[in-house]
Design an enzyme around this catalytic site. Structure first.
Site, mmCIF file in Angstrom:
data_model
loop_
_atom_site.group_PDB
_atom_site.id
_atom_site.type_symbol
_atom_site.label_atom_id
_atom_site.label_comp_id
_atom_site.label_asym_id
_atom_site.label_seq_id
_atom_site.Cartn_x
_atom_site.Cartn_y
_atom_site.Cartn_z
ATOM 1 N N GLY A 113 0.791 -1.219 0.000
ATOM 2 C CA GLY A 113 0.000 0.000 0.000
ATOM 3 C C GLY A 113 0.830 1.278 0.000
ATOM 4 O O GLY A 113 0.347 2.334 -0.424
ATOM 5 N N GLU A 114 2.072 1.211 0.457
ATOM 6 C CA GLU A 114 2.900 2.407 0.523
ATOM 7 C C GLU A 114 3.407 2.787 -0.874
ATOM 8 O O GLU A 114 3.763 1.918 -1.666
ATOM 9 C CB GLU A 114 4.090 2.179 1.458
ATOM 10 C CG GLU A 114 3.677 1.851 2.891
ATOM 11 C CD GLU A 114 4.884 1.609 3.777
ATOM 12 O OE1 GLU A 114 5.986 2.026 3.375
ATOM 13 O OE2 GLU A 114 4.716 1.005 4.852
ATOM 14 N N SER A 115 3.435 4.088 -1.135
ATOM 15 C CA SER A 115 3.808 4.569 -2.462
ATOM 16 C C SER A 115 5.242 4.217 -2.816
ATOM 17 O O SER A 115 5.552 3.884 -3.967
ATOM 18 C CB SER A 115 3.607 6.090 -2.543
ATOM 19 O OG SER A 115 4.414 6.750 -1.571
ATOM 20 N N LYS A 126 6.985 1.630 -1.804
ATOM 21 C CA LYS A 126 7.046 0.197 -2.127
ATOM 22 C C LYS A 126 6.447 -0.061 -3.498
ATOM 23 O O LYS A 126 6.969 -0.861 -4.285
ATOM 24 C CB LYS A 126 6.316 -0.620 -1.063
ATOM 25 C CG LYS A 126 6.991 -0.584 0.309
ATOM 26 C CD LYS A 126 6.256 -1.456 1.309
ATOM 27 C CE LYS A 126 6.953 -1.450 2.664
ATOM 28 N NZ LYS A 126 6.267 -2.304 3.662
ATOM 29 N N ILE A 127 5.343 0.642 -3.793
ATOM 30 C CA ILE A 127 4.727 0.489 -5.110
ATOM 31 C C ILE A 127 5.706 0.912 -6.197
ATOM 32 O O ILE A 127 5.832 0.258 -7.235
ATOM 33 C CB ILE A 127 3.417 1.302 -5.190
ATOM 34 C CG1 ILE A 127 2.369 0.715 -4.222
ATOM 35 C CG2 ILE A 127 2.878 1.313 -6.610
ATOM 36 C CD1 ILE A 127 1.091 1.517 -4.148
#
Length: 1443
Positions: A637-639, A641-642
């Protein structure tokens, strides 16, 4: 329609002009008739009739003119018809068909004429210009035009069109058609089918039937078509069609509602035709214009596959029923495909284009339709998959796995909200697959043992077993169906048991070092010696890997450590190995995988990039690649990590698909944009959705500063809008839903998957499979059998039980067989404790119980080798049957000739005989228990009312019971127990002992004791039948018998059976088991431990059995242990009135003539004979005979002594043994010499003398003689005197004779041993004792007076003895003073006391004088010595005088 054979070449065709339609007269007449018919129909119409009524100069219509011209020319043709161009006589009819001015009736008649010409075999490969005529017919009919006048006539024309087209394809000349013509024919027929939906029922049925026949006719040609591999290699045909995601049909489908009733054909092959079925490429045009062959078949098959999506491409007419159409058209398409596959069969494999269509497009569409709400569609889909498996299973490994995961399992497990009908169809399909002999075995080998595949076999077995369980509901067809599937699987295994080649030993697996599990390959997938061990090893790794998955899903770090510990990951983790673990391992928690890949740790980032590199995005759309990538984990969900995840994906995607994208940044930006679009379109909280223009505008200048193609972005937009991009994929293994991205993944894996493994009906892996499914299968069959109420289900379940038992035995799975037996025993109702008034009737009426009983004993007889704890259940059934009186009387017989029979018949034997005889049935046969019960039964015999006669139902039930018991062959369990394996035999014995011990512990009633007796009988029978391996049984059998004997204080049938059973065992086994003889004989000591009351009750019978034992096995009893037991038993009988005669008979058998006497039993037999000699039971004659036996035994001692005379080694030891035996003999006789009975006593004295005198050959030592005198002779003489002088003298008669015999004994034995005894230093003491006894006996008084016989006998005996001693210089006054003086003086002192005158009779005058002088000297010497000792010194004169 049968298979269409490929016609021979034209030059090889055989002409036939001798008759039929090839004659010159017949054909013109026939064609003339057809012309007349067409013209007649045309004249009905005013338009055509006007031409005939006008002015003569007015021209006729070209159609009419051509027909008439043909009529005029036709009869002028005098050559053979095969040399006439068919176009000449076909063209007028074809013109009518193609004309849009003709009405339906005229067109219909013309079509009929063409049909007749085609079907009359006028056109064949020998016909001139046939290669133009046949295409002309096809083109004309497919482009048929006519004016619609009424619906009925229109339908007729359409039916005739179908008729002509089918006839063309069935014609031998059809081979000259091109691929394009055949495709046009199929297309035309399908348009008729499509149009018929709004027409009559007849047209619908005929059109569909024609389509089926047409497809069958075309596909049947595939066997004769050569593989045109160049089509695929050059990429000239359908390259763009295969494997694509968009499923547009290849054939144009259009509703025929033209006002003029035309069937429009597609445009030219090279032209653009939106409804055309041919590619625009010129090379494809060239292929399609070629001869009828593979390109056409491929295109038609592609068309058939596309029909499965027909609902997405057809606009239904105003009169169409949407619901009916939704089911009807797919069913029609599936039927066509099924027919095509049935005919094409394995030929599909050799044509790569067809195989590609089957593997990709067809299977994808089948799985989409497999989840239909229509049971008919599901059933047809399953049938097609079954056909595909039958013909192409080696090419469809992953497709079949996906079908079962996404269709069968989803429907059958009701994960799709399926109805009962859908579940039932899916279950039926699964059962059909189970009936394929190799299906389950190959599923296990190719899928369950493959790390990257699901455990399909296990899932299917679990599904079947779970579906067989009725949960809170009665038994239904679904439960029976699931049971059939399970039974089909195990029956398939049974069919392969006897086909096994050399069994491959299973090598235990152990992972000792790290090897990448995803890279392992088998050396040879066709050789079982390679692939069997390989896939077993893979299965082992898979199990370990699944354990690691469990650990990972709980705590990822510990999961990785666990995998390192079992060498599935390297000791030092590297990014590639972890990435491969994530990619190739199913069942991982995708949340944890996503978190790991999105982590900012350097190692995790490296793993992420390695993970992305594993994917193959070659020639894949961006959205499809992204779907495939994100399906393996959950996007964090973290940007940040994305971003890291998408960067890795974009880099990999750009490497493999750089066609449109300028760089990897463009791929990254577009991927972000797709995720944002996906959120926008599929999030319900977003009210204002992004339009296509918004999406295109948002992605401007991202491709290296340039715009991406609008069509490309538009395609991506529609793909995301239509199909959500799931960033939260489904958890768990398998595909819960078949999406396009999932399918692409399958197709990619299918290119890399390992080769298909063929089991070839050989049971290489059946044991592994059976170990997995046996438990659930037993439970399922048991539950169904429990709930079942119909005979068919009963028999099916029993068949399943027996098949499972056979497999269990074949694979030596004793635990499984025990479970089977336990389960079946429960259904026999015999183990139930509840009692019924009519057990025979109850049992006979219960088919389930009877079938279960037969099955139980069938298992026991056939597979007893592998039964362990299950024997207890079997024995419980046997005991129950015995208690109810259902067993034959000789169930416990021992299969050998048996003369043994106890004196009393047990009551259960009498009752059992009733069930086997055909005696009249008596209702409520209950044996009264207890003594009072039997007594009351006797009292009521006279007053009892006549019993009621049995009903027909009772008779039938009774007969059923008898038949069932006979089929069970219960006695074979025990008579054939000698063939059981040792472990099974021990378990059977322990079960019997346990059952009997439990009854003894419960201390039940008489019935319970009968059961204990029956158990003991069975135990004895087993023991006797297993004499060759009695060693493994003996201890358990002995302990059980000992517990019975030692715990019983009163006579009972149980202890009787134990005692006599023990004797019987010894009788039977002694000849065969010499090494166990001592143990067997020692066991008989239990009889000596019997309670006095018990021993007394059975003493006579015991003696009889011991006698029999001795007579039959005397030569086999060789040890002292055995003989001690025998003689102890015989000795006891000596005092028993009833048993003594039989016991003495046994002793007589042993000792007579020394036949069975040996050093091992000599002393024991002597002691036993003494017991009988002293016994007052019976006549004295027997005692005398016993004494004779003792005396005669001396011969054996002499014989043994002579036999060992020349022995060098051990001679001294042997001699000592013989002397010991002799001493024991004389000791025994000595005891009998004191018997009150004078004849016995005196005979004993005589025999004692004989045994002591005639033993020169025994070589007795002086010490033995001394011992004999001290312990036997002197003691006997003293005891005889005590009797004469004691208070009990009145009880002994004729003692004078006994004393006389005793004196004679003393004298003769002394003289016999004199030579040996005289040199001894202790001889003087012996001689003194001898003389002392003489003195006592000569002075003894019998009845207050001395015995005259003794007074006469003793002097004579003494004189004789003295003379012998004197003659032997033993008695000599000239001997040294130290010895002879004492002996001489001692002798004459005693002789003077006994017979004073005897000295003068023995010595001469000289000897008397010398003796007198010696006496004087001796006297003076004694007086001098006396004085010296008193201290008085003698003078010289006194000394001289004394001298």
């Amino acid at each position: 329609m049968g298979r269409m054979k490929f016609p021979p070449p034209i030059e090889e065709a055989v002409e036939d002009h001798g008759g039929g339609w090839n004659t010159r007269a017949t054909l013109p007449c026939m064609i003339n008739s057809e012309i007349g018919t067409v013209l007649a129909v045309m004249r009905r119409n005013v338009r055509w009739g006007g031409h005939y009524m006008g002015d003569e100069n007015q021209l006729e219509h070209p159609l009419v003119q051509s027909l008439k011209t043909l009529r005029n020319q036709m009869f002028a043709w005098d050559q053979q018809w095969h040399t006439i161009d068919p176009v000449n006589y076909l063209q007028p009819f074809l013109d009518v068909i193609q004309s849009d001015e003709t009405g339906a009736p005229i067109t219909g008649v013309a079509l009929s004429s063409v049909y007749k010409i085609v079907t009359l075999d006028i056109l064949n490969l020998n016909t001139v210009n046939i290669d133009k005529a046949m295409p002309l017919i096809a083109d004309s009919v497919t482009s048929c035009r006519f004016e619609v006048t009424d619906p009925a006539s229109e339908e007729v024309v359409l039916m005739k069109i179908l008729q002509v087209l089918l006839a063309c394809m069935k014609s031998k000349a059809s081979v000259v058609l091109s691929n394009q013509h055949v495709c046009n024919i199929v297309s035309t027929c399908f348009r008729v089918v499509n149009q018929a939906g709004s027409k009559g029922e007849l047209l619908q049925r005929i059109s569909r039937h024609t389509m089926h026949e047409l497809i069958r006719c075309i596909i049947s040609r595939l066997h004769n078509v050569e593989n045109q591999s160049s089509l695929t290699e050059d990429g000239l045909f359908l390259k763009s069609e295969l494997g694509r995601l968009d499923r547009d049909p290849a054939f144009g489908i259009m509703q025929v509602e033209n006002g003029n009733g035309s069937l429009d054909t597609p445009g030219e092959a090279s032209s653009v035709d939106e409804n055309g079925m041919v590619s625009k490429h010129d090379s494809v045009v060239q292929l399609m214009s070629g001869p009828f062959g593979l390109p056409c078949i491929v295109e038609i098959f592609h068309f058939l596959c596309s029909l499965l999506n027909i609902s997405e491409h057809i606009e239904m007419g105003p009169r169409s029923n949407p619901v009916t159409y939704e089911e009807d058209m797919p069913l029609f398409a599936l039927g066509l495909i099924n027919s095509a596959i049935e005919l094409a069969g394995p030929s599909i494999r050799i044509h790569l284009q067809l195989l590609s269509l089957v593997k990709d497009e067809l299977f994808y569409n089948l799985m989409q339709l497999g989840l239909s709400t229509s049971p008919l569609i599901i059933s047809m889909v399953c049938n097609i998959v079954l056909n595909l498996y039958h013909h192409l299973h080696s090419e469809l490994k992953l497709q079949i796995e996906a079908f079962f995961s996404c269709v069968i399992l989803r429907l059958a497990k009701n994960r799709h909200g399926a109805s009962y009908q859908q579940q039932e169809v899916a279950m039926e399909a699964l059962v059909d697959f189970c009936r394929q002999k190799n299906f389950m075995a190959e599923m296990y080998a190719n899928l369950d043992c493959e790390i990257t595949c699901d455990n399909t076999f296990e899932e299917l077995v679990n599904l079947l077993s779970q579906s067989a369980f009725p949960v809170n509901s009665p038994l239904s067809a679904m439960h029976i169906l699931a049971l059939d599937g399970l039974i089909a699987i195990v029956k398939g295994m049974v069919s392969r048991i006897n086909k096994s080649p050399q069994i491959l030993d299973e090598v235990p697996f152990k992972l000792e070092r790290y090897t990448p599990f995803w890279t392992a390959k088998c050396d040879n997938y066709s050789d079982p010696n390679h692939w069997v061990q390989y896939i077993r090893h893979r299965k082992y790794i898979k199990k370990k890997l699944m354990a690691g998955v469990d650990h990972f899903n709980r705590e990822p770090n510990k999961g990785l450590e666990f995998l390192q510990g079992i060498h599935l990951l390297p000791e030092k983790l590297d990014p590639h190995s972890v990435a491969c673990f994530f990619h190739y391992t199913s069942g991982l928690d995708k949340n944890y995988v996503g978190e790991f890949l999105g982590n900012h740790d350097e190692f995790c980032i490296r793993v992420l990039h390695e993970f992305a590199k594993i994917f193959d995005f070659q020639d894949m759309n961006l959205d499809t690649a992204l779907r495939l990538f994100l399906d393996t984990f959950r996007l964090p969900g973290e940007s940040q990590k994305i971003q890291r995840v998408l960067e890795a994906f974009s880099e990999r995607y750009y490497e493999q698909s750089p066609h449109i994208l300028a760089n990897k940044d463009a791929a990254l930006l577009l991927s972000y944009s797709l995720i944002m679009l996906n959120t926008d379109q599929h999030n319900v909280q977003v009210k204002k959705k992004m339009t296509k223009e918004d999406f295109i505008r948002n992605n401007r200048h991202i491709n290296g500063g340039n715009d991406l193609p609008r069509e490309y972005l538009s395609e991506l937009y529609h793909a995301i809008c239509k199909n959500e991009l799931k960033t939260i994929p489904e958890q768990g293994a398998g595909f819960p839903e078949m999406t396009p991205s999932h399918w692409i993944d399958i197709m990619q894996k299918s290119k890399k998957t390992s080769p298909y493994i063929f089991c070839n009906s050989l049971p290489f892996l059946d044991q592994d499979m059976f170990a997995i499914m046996c438990g659930p299968t037993i439970a399922a069959i048991s539950v169904v059998f429990d709930y079942a109420e119909h005979d068919e289900v009963f028999h099916s379940c029993i068949e399943g039980f027996l098949v499972l038992a056979k497999l269990s035995a074949s694979y030596h799975l004793g635990d499984v067989l025990d479970d089977l037996v336990t389960s079946l025993c429960r259904f026999t109702t015999l183990t139930n404790s509840s009692s019924v008034d009519e057990p025979a009737m109850e049992f006979g009426d219960d088919l389930k119980a009877r079938l279960a009983t037969e099955a139980v004993f069938n298992l026991a007889n056939q597979y007893g080798d592998f039964i362990r704890i299950g024997w207890r259940g079997i024995l419980d059934c046997i005991l129950r049957l015995n208690k109810l009186g259902f067993l034959p009387a000789r169930v416990a017989s021992d299969a050998t000739s048996d003369e043994y029979d106890t004196s009393a018949d047990t009551e259960h034997g009498k009752l059992n005989s009733q069930i086997t005889s055909q005696a009249p049935i008596i209702v409520n046969l209950r044996k009264p228990s207890g003594l009072m019960g039997r007594f009351s039964q006797l009292l009521s015999l006279d007053t009892e009312e006549p019993r009621s006669q049995p009903t027909e139902q009772q008779i039938a039930a009774h007969n059923c019971t008898i038949q069932t018991i006979q089929k069970c062959h219960i006695d074979s369990i025990f008579t054939e127990s000698k063939f059981l394996q040792a472990d099974s035999l021990l378990n059977l014995v322990h079960a019997l002992i346990s059952a009997a011990a439990q009854i003894q512990k419960d201390n039940g009633l008489l019935d319970d004791e009968d059961i204990a007796v029956f158990c003991l009988e069975l135990l004895i029978a087993i023991t006797l039948n297993n004499r060759d391996r009695i060693v493994i049984l003996w201890q358990s059998v002995y302990d059980h018998i000992a517990s019975i004997v030692q715990s019983t204080s009163i006579p009972s049938p149980l202890v009787e059976k134990a005692v006599f059973g023990l004797l019987k065992i010894c009788q039977r086994l002694l000849p065969y088991k010499e090494n166990l003889a001592d143990e067997l004989m020692r066991s008989l000591q239990l009889i000596l431990k019997l309670d006095a009351r018990v021993a007394d009750a059975y003493c006579e019978n015991i003696t009889h059995e011991v006698t029999r034992l001795v007579k039959t096995n005397a030569t086999h009893i060789k040890s002292p242990v055995g003989w001690r037991t025998i003689t102890s038993l015989l000795s006891i009988t000596a005092r028993h009135p009833e048993a003594s005669e039989c016991g003495f008979e046994a002793l007589l058998f042993i000792m007579s003539d020394g036949a069975h006497l040996s050093p091992a039993n000599y002393i024991l037999c002597i002691e036993a004979a003494r017991q009988f000699a002293q016994s007052r039971v019976g006549l004295a004659v027997r005692s005398v005979r016993a004494l004779d036996l003792m005396a005669e035994s001396v011969r054996c001692l002499v014989r043994w002594s002579l036999d060992t005379k020349d022995a060098k080694e051990g001679a001294e030891k042997i001699s000592q043994g013989l002397q010991e035996m002799w001493l024991r003999l004389v000791h025994g006789l000595k005891k009998v010499c004191l018997d009150q009975r004078d004849e016995v006593r005196n005979h004993a004295l005589s025999l004692l003398q004989r045994c002591m005198v005639g033993v020169e050959d025994i070589r007795l030592s002086p010490e033995s003689w001394l011992q004999c005198f001290d312990t036997v002779i002197f003691t006997l003489l003293d005891e005889l005197l005590d009797i004469v002088q004691g208070q009990s003298r009145n009880e002994y008669r004729n003692m004078e004779t006994s004393l006389v015999l005793a004196m004679k004994l003393l004298s003769k034995v002394f003289l016999q041993s004199l030579e040996d005894l005289a040199p001894l230093s202790s001889f003087i003491e012996l001689w003194a004792s001898f003389l002392s006894q003489m003195e006592k006996y000569i002075k003894v008084k019998i009845r207050s007076r001395r015995s005259e016989k003794l007074q006469e006998l003793i002097p004579e005996l003494l004189k004789n003895t003295l003379l012998v001693m004197k003659a032997g210089r033993i008695l000599n006054n000239k001997a040294p003073i130290s010895a002879a003086d004492n002996l001489w003086e001692l002798t004459w002192v005693h002789v003077n006391d006994i017979v004073p005158s005897l000295k003068t009779e023995v010595l001469s005058i000289e000897e008397l004088a010398q003796d007198a002088a010696a006496i004087v000297v001796d006297k003076d010497a004694k007086e001098a010595k006396k004085r010296t000792e008193s201290g008085h010194a003698l003078s010289l004169d006194e000394g001289i005088q004394a001298a």
